[in-house]
Design a protein around this motif. Structure first.
Motif, PDB file in Angstrom:
ATOM      1  N   LYS A 443       0.823  -1.207   0.000  1.00 22.29           N
ATOM      2  CA  LYS A 443       0.000   0.000   0.000  1.00 22.29           C
ATOM      3  C   LYS A 443       0.858   1.258   0.000  1.00 22.29           C
ATOM      4  O   LYS A 443       0.484   2.282  -0.569  1.00 22.29           O
ATOM      5  N   LYS A 444       2.009   1.188   0.668  1.00 19.38           N
ATOM      6  CA  LYS A 444       2.921   2.327   0.706  1.00 19.38           C
ATOM      7  C   LYS A 444       4.341   1.849   0.410  1.00 19.38           C
ATOM      8  O   LYS A 444       5.191   1.794   1.294  1.00 19.38           O
ATOM      9  N   PRO A 445       4.605   1.492  -0.861  1.00 13.78           N
ATOM     10  CA  PRO A 445       5.949   1.042  -1.228  1.00 13.78           C
ATOM     11  C   PRO A 445       6.927   2.204  -1.299  1.00 13.78           C
ATOM     12  O   PRO A 445       6.531   3.360  -1.504  1.00 13.78           O
ATOM     13  N   MET A 446       8.190   1.886  -1.137  1.00 13.04           N
ATOM     14  CA  MET A 446       9.221   2.923  -1.089  1.00 13.04           C
ATOM     15  C   MET A 446      10.452   2.467  -1.882  1.00 13.04           C
ATOM     16  O   MET A 446      10.855   1.305  -1.795  1.00 13.04           O
ATOM     17  N   ILE A 447      11.006   3.387  -2.658  1.00 10.63           N
ATOM     18  CA  ILE A 447      12.268   3.134  -3.358  1.00 10.63           C
ATOM     19  C   ILE A 447      13.294   4.118  -2.821  1.00 10.63           C
ATOM     20  O   ILE A 447      13.033   5.319  -2.711  1.00 10.63           O
ATOM     21  N   VAL A 469       9.910   2.376 -12.517  1.00 12.38           N
ATOM     22  CA  VAL A 469       9.476   1.354 -11.553  1.00 12.38           C
ATOM     23  C   VAL A 469       8.492   1.974 -10.560  1.00 12.38           C
ATOM     24  O   VAL A 469       7.447   1.391 -10.240  1.00 12.38           O
ATOM     25  N   ALA A 470       8.830   3.172 -10.079  1.00 15.49           N
ATOM     26  CA  ALA A 470       7.962   3.865  -9.119  1.00 15.49           C
ATOM     27  C   ALA A 470       6.590   4.153  -9.731  1.00 15.49           C
ATOM     28  O   ALA A 470       5.545   3.972  -9.088  1.00 15.49           O
ATOM     29  N   LYS A 471       6.596   4.584 -10.962  1.00 11.80           N
ATOM     30  CA  LYS A 471       5.344   4.941 -11.650  1.00 11.80           C
ATOM     31  C   LYS A 471       4.475   3.703 -11.897  1.00 11.80           C
ATOM     32  O   LYS A 471       3.246   3.751 -11.782  1.00 11.80           O
ATOM     33  N   ALA A 472       5.137   2.582 -12.180  1.00 15.10           N
ATOM     34  CA  ALA A 472       4.397   1.374 -12.553  1.00 15.10           C
ATOM     35  C   ALA A 472       3.831   0.628 -11.355  1.00 15.10           C
ATOM     36  O   ALA A 472       2.882  -0.152 -11.508  1.00 15.10           O
ATOM     37  N   HIS A 473       4.383   0.839 -10.159  1.00 10.30           N
ATOM     38  CA  HIS A 473       4.010  -0.023  -9.033  1.00 10.30           C
ATOM     39  C   HIS A 473       3.518   0.741  -7.806  1.00 10.30           C
ATOM     40  O   HIS A 473       3.677   0.286  -6.679  1.00 10.30           O
ATOM     41  N   GLY A 474       2.930   1.902  -8.031  1.00  9.89           N
ATOM     42  CA  GLY A 474       2.242   2.602  -6.947  1.00  9.89           C
ATOM     43  C   GLY A 474       3.134   3.243  -5.915  1.00  9.89           C
ATOM     44  O   GLY A 474       2.692   3.566  -4.812  1.00  9.89           O
ATOM     45  N   ILE A 476       4.409   6.175  -6.297  1.00  8.30           N
ATOM     46  CA  ILE A 476       3.899   7.550  -6.246  1.00  8.30           C
ATOM     47  C   ILE A 476       2.388   7.501  -6.452  1.00  8.30           C
ATOM     48  O   ILE A 476       1.907   6.941  -7.419  1.00  8.30           O
ATOM     49  N   GLN A 477       1.668   8.056  -5.497  1.00 10.25           N
ATOM     50  CA  GLN A 477       0.211   8.036  -5.518  1.00 10.25           C
ATOM     51  C   GLN A 477      -0.300   9.207  -4.697  1.00 10.25           C
ATOM     52  O   GLN A 477       0.482   9.884  -4.011  1.00 10.25           O
ATOM     53  N   ASP A 478      -1.562   9.454  -4.727  1.00  9.13           N
ATOM     54  CA  ASP A 478      -2.149  10.552  -3.945  1.00  9.13           C
ATOM     55  C   ASP A 478      -1.875  10.325  -2.461  1.00  9.13           C
ATOM     56  O   ASP A 478      -2.219   9.273  -1.910  1.00  9.13           O
ATOM     57  N   GLY A 479      -1.255  11.314  -1.836  1.00  2.00           N
ATOM     58  CA  GLY A 479      -0.977  11.210  -0.412  1.00  2.00           C
ATOM     59  C   GLY A 479       0.279  10.427  -0.060  1.00  2.00           C
ATOM     60  O   GLY A 479       0.602  10.281   1.123  1.00  2.00           O
ATOM     61  N   TRP A 480       0.996   9.931  -1.043  1.00  2.42           N
ATOM     62  CA  TRP A 480       2.211   9.150  -0.755  1.00  2.42           C
ATOM     63  C   TRP A 480       3.202   9.271  -1.904  1.00  2.42           C
ATOM     64  O   TRP A 480       2.877   9.004  -3.056  1.00  2.42           O
ATOM     65  N   ASN A 481       4.408   9.713  -1.583  1.00  4.99           N
ATOM     66  CA  ASN A 481       5.495   9.760  -2.567  1.00  4.99           C
ATOM     67  C   ASN A 481       6.660   8.971  -1.994  1.00  4.99           C
ATOM     68  O   ASN A 481       7.406   9.445  -1.146  1.00  4.99           O
ATOM     69  N   GLY A 482       6.811   7.733  -2.445  1.00  7.18           N
ATOM     70  CA  GLY A 482       7.850   6.853  -1.920  1.00  7.18           C
ATOM     71  C   GLY A 482       9.109   6.825  -2.755  1.00  7.18           C
ATOM     72  O   GLY A 482       9.957   5.930  -2.585  1.00  7.18           O
ATOM     73  N   PHE A 483       9.263   7.804  -3.662  1.00 11.61           N
ATOM     74  CA  PHE A 483      10.470   7.870  -4.494  1.00 11.61           C
ATOM     75  C   PHE A 483      11.517   8.713  -3.757  1.00 11.61           C
ATOM     76  O   PHE A 483      11.335   9.917  -3.573  1.00 11.61           O
ATOM     77  N   ASN A 484      12.599   8.079  -3.319  1.00 12.26           N
ATOM     78  CA  ASN A 484      13.541   8.739  -2.424  1.00 12.26           C
ATOM     79  C   ASN A 484      14.983   8.675  -2.923  1.00 12.26           C
ATOM     80  O   ASN A 484      15.449   7.615  -3.347  1.00 12.26           O
ATOM     81  N   ILE A 485      15.661   9.817  -2.821  1.00 13.93           N
ATOM     82  CA  ILE A 485      17.102   9.877  -3.087  1.00 13.93           C
ATOM     83  C   ILE A 485      17.819   9.993  -1.743  1.00 13.93           C
ATOM     84  O   ILE A 485      17.517  10.888  -0.956  1.00 13.93           O
ATOM     85  N   LEU A 486      18.738   9.073  -1.480  1.00 10.76           N
ATOM     86  CA  LEU A 486      19.533   9.143  -0.254  1.00 10.76           C
ATOM     87  C   LEU A 486      20.882   9.777  -0.588  1.00 10.76           C
ATOM     88  O   LEU A 486      21.707   9.179  -1.276  1.00 10.76           O
ATOM     89  N   HIS A 487      21.081  10.996  -0.117  1.00 12.16           N
ATOM     90  CA  HIS A 487      22.339  11.703  -0.350  1.00 12.16           C
ATOM     91  C   HIS A 487      23.380  11.306   0.694  1.00 12.16           C
ATOM     92  O   HIS A 487      23.041  10.839   1.789  1.00 12.16           O
TER      93      HIS A 487
END
Length: 689
Positions: A443-447, A469-474, A476-487
């Motif tokens: 429901k709330k996947p994260m990359i 991958v993020a776009k295809a598997h949810g 990023i969605q309303d109320g949740w952005n699990g696309f993350n860059i670790l600096h």
């Protein structure tokens, strides 16, 4: 919610609270040694005893009894709990007497003095004599490595250190062996601790059994001036407190910040402070007859001005380093703009991160607290244990709750929690676009994408594939952005926020570092890249490290504890680090150096004070004015990234950090970090055998 009457005060608390938490909710102070909010309950010190009416006719350990276990009164009245009754007072005094039976009279020579829970509680519950006449027990000290000093005779067996290393750090190095009087805390095989966060046991220890070895006998807590600041050893931006005596930093401690680091810091953050005193640049230098010679500020500026005025803007460039504050980068960018220079950058060669893709394209969008909500995590080209140990502890904390899948693409490593290894390079990322089983059903996947996937020549294609991958598997969605860059660098997000990237037609880092590409090169604390031959190098920094060795002119700057500066962490949180001391000798704050240099170049910047500089900065970038705020990126930017496309090469991802303890000039100047690095290498060599 459950009703309780605590010391005559009626309170409503959740049923899953312990009695100790309920007492705190009611404002009652309950002493404790073994209990800690972030560790499992041990219930073995018995200092938190309370009286429960209608319960057993003896005191109850409030940390180990739940609110839901209490019985109501005979007529359904709320349960009654007493924390100050004669029974409780007598019980706590008895516990204190037992704890002091074997505790040595070390207070005058103990580093915990003035900050000791045992001292504080003995004042409240101790008695002036002991009924115990036998000899005190003695325990042999243990070798835990270069960071933690042990005097195990003082240990009261609260087991906080054991629970912390096992539960938070994820390393089973410590435990309690023996029974009764023979019980002792040990590392089993008499080897040093292997965690990058082991120094936190010093803060957790309620007595003087575990103290800081580098800080031993240096100062007393009441001698120190305490300044709240921000850590810059990685991009997490942990909340820290810098303790100084006079001009010297004596120690660095964590501050509570649940949104970022909870109350932990890494060992590099904690023990870096001796590197602030050694190999420092404390006066300007210029190269004369092939050798660097001390010069005055005016002479250094004149040499730079003569060289810059004789050089075309296309042949001048500037790079910003990993420890730079936003203010000095903004000042350097403003100076370069006034000179017409477009060759500026803050990224590693090949990096695809750029403000033009939108802020969401380079942030840890779900925020650090968002890790607690994730139910599937995909790590791409990162080793968070080395790149951000405290964030890695948060990932482990989420794993310990269960019901989560964690996958890894890149260089395999022990992350302190199990992962499903999915491949080594970009091809594995692309294969997940059509079939991401690790993210399926979440429901709330994260990359989480690390710098080893982004600091390469095909980084744009890798970033686009990850966004697909993020776009295809949810993700990023309303109320949740699990696309993350670790600096990995404290300065990077701030640099991208202010646009410290090449202007139109300007050269990027890789092109700037090509041999003979430029004639004049400004380095603002840049020490992690190979400086090209042929350029006249102006190095502005704090230590005699790689950048200074190659410099033609050196301008001594201020370290992060010696200036007030804004940093933006990996999640985009704007943070303010306060000045705890002053730079040595003739060194100055970096923005002031650049302001003075601009006057010598005839391009005087439009501010004379730090507040004036910040006024110009906030006018240009308003979101930076909101300290501790996060300006969220637009989810649509991630979808646009996915459309960029490109074909990555087949080379595997290799972790950008090979030696956790020596990643910046302050760390390389630290004797303690050198010792930690040598120990880690020897441990790795043993494991390889």
């Amino acid at each position: 919610m459950t009703k309780l009457i605590i010391d005559g005060k009626e309170v409503d608390v959740p049923a899953d609270y312990t009695l100790l938490q309920a007492c705190e909710e009611a404002g009652a102070e309950v002493p404790r040694f073994c209990y800690h909010d972030r560790l499992s309950i041990a219930g073995n010190c018995r200092m938190c005893l309370v009286e429960v009416k209608g319960g057993p006719p003896k005191p109850t350990a409030s940390c180990a009894m739940g609110v839901r276990d209490l019985r109501p009164g005979p007529n359904g009245e709320p349960p009654v709990v007493l924390t100050k009754s004669p029974m409780v007072k007598k019980a706590r005094e008895g516990v204190m007497e037992f704890l002091l039976i074997n505790h040595p009279l070390d207070c005058p020579i103990c580093d915990q003095g003035g900050e000791c829970d045992l001292q504080d509680q003995a004042m409240a519950y101790g008695v002036d004599s002991s009924r115990y006449g036998e000899n005190k027990r003695a325990v042999e000290n243990k070798h835990l490595g270069p960071l933690v000093k042990t005097i195990m005779t003082r240990c009261i067996h609260c087991t906080r250190c054991v629970r912390f290393t096992t539960e938070v750090c994820g390393v089973a190095d410590m435990g309690l062996i023996g029974r009764g009087e023979d019980a002792e805390i040990t590392t089993y095989l008499e080897k040093a601790l292997s965690s990058e966060m082991q120094g936190n046991v010093v803060d957790l220890c309620p007595v003087g059994a575990l103290t800081s070895k580098p800080y031993a006998f240096h100062a007393r807590p009441w001698e120190l001036v305490k300044t709240e600041s921000i850590d810059v050893m990685d991009a997490l931006g942990s909340a820290i407190r810098v303790d100084t005596r006079g001009k010297e930093v004596m120690r660095i401690m964590p501050r509570l910040n649940d949104a970022v680091n909870e109350e932990w810091i890494s060992d590099k953050t904690r023990c870096i402070w001796d590197g602030l005193k050694t190999q420092r640049l404390d006066r300007p230098y210029a190269k004369k007859d092939g050798k660097l010679q001390p010069v005055s500020w005016a002479e250094a500026f004149q040499i730079i001005a003569d060289k810059v005025k004789a050089t075309a803007p296309e042949k001048i460039g500037a790079l910003a380093g990993q420890l730079s504050g936003v203010e000095e980068m903004f000042a350097l960018k403003s100076l370069m703009d006034s000179l017409g220079v477009k060759n500026i950058d803050s990224r590693f060669p090949g990096s695809a991160l750029h403000p033009k893709h939108g802020r969401a394209s380079y942030l840890f969008n779900s925020t650090v607290q968002g890790i607690d909500e994730a139910d599937a995590i995909l790590l791409i080209g990162t080793n968070p244990r080395l790149e951000s140990p405290v964030l890695n502890a948060r990932l482990r904390k989420r794993w310990t709750r269960g019901d989560i899948k964690i996958g890894l693409i890149g260089q395999n490593a022990d992350l302190t929690y199990p992962v499903t290894y999915l491949g080594a390079g970009p091809e594995s990322v692309q294969s997940l676009i059509g079939d991401a089983s690790i993210l399926a059903g979440a429901k709330k996947p994260m990359i989480i994408i690390g710098q080893s996937a982004l600091n390469r020549m095909d980084a744009a294609a890798v970033l686009s594939a990850a966004a697909a991958v993020a776009k295809a598997h949810g993700v990023i969605q309303d109320g949740w952005n699990g696309f993350n860059i670790l600096h990995t660098e404290a300065a990077q997000v701030g640099a991208l926020d202010i646009g410290f990237v090449p202007g139109e037609g300007g050269l990027s880092t890789g092109q700037i570092l090509a041999e003979n590409s430029l004639e004049v090169l400004f380095l603002l604390g840049v020490d992690e890249v190979e400086i090209p031959a042929g350029a006249f190098v102006i190095y502005q920094g704090t230590h005699g490290d790689r950048g200074a060795h190659r410099a033609d002119v050196i301008l001594p700057g201020a370290a992060y504890t010696e200036k007030s500066a804004i940093y933006v962490n990996t999640e985009g949180r704007v943070q303010l680090g306060d000045r705890a001391g002053f730079p040595p000798g003739d060194a100055r704050e970096d923005w002031a150096i650049l302001r003075a240099l601009s006057a010598a170049l005839g391009k005087t910047l439009g501010f004379d004070t730090l507040s004036g500089l910040r006024g110009a900065l906030f006018a240009a970038h308003p979101h930076l004015a909101e300290i501790d705020g996060i300006a969220a990126g637009d989810i649509a930017d991630i979808a646009k990234l996915a459309d960029l496309g490109g074909k990555p090469n087949s080379a595997a991802f290799h972790n950008v950090i090979s030696d956790f303890y020596l990643t910046n000039p302050i760390a390389r100047a630290s004797a303690v970090m050198a010792e930690c690095s040598a120990l880690a290498k020897s441990r790795a060599a043993e494991a390889a055998e």
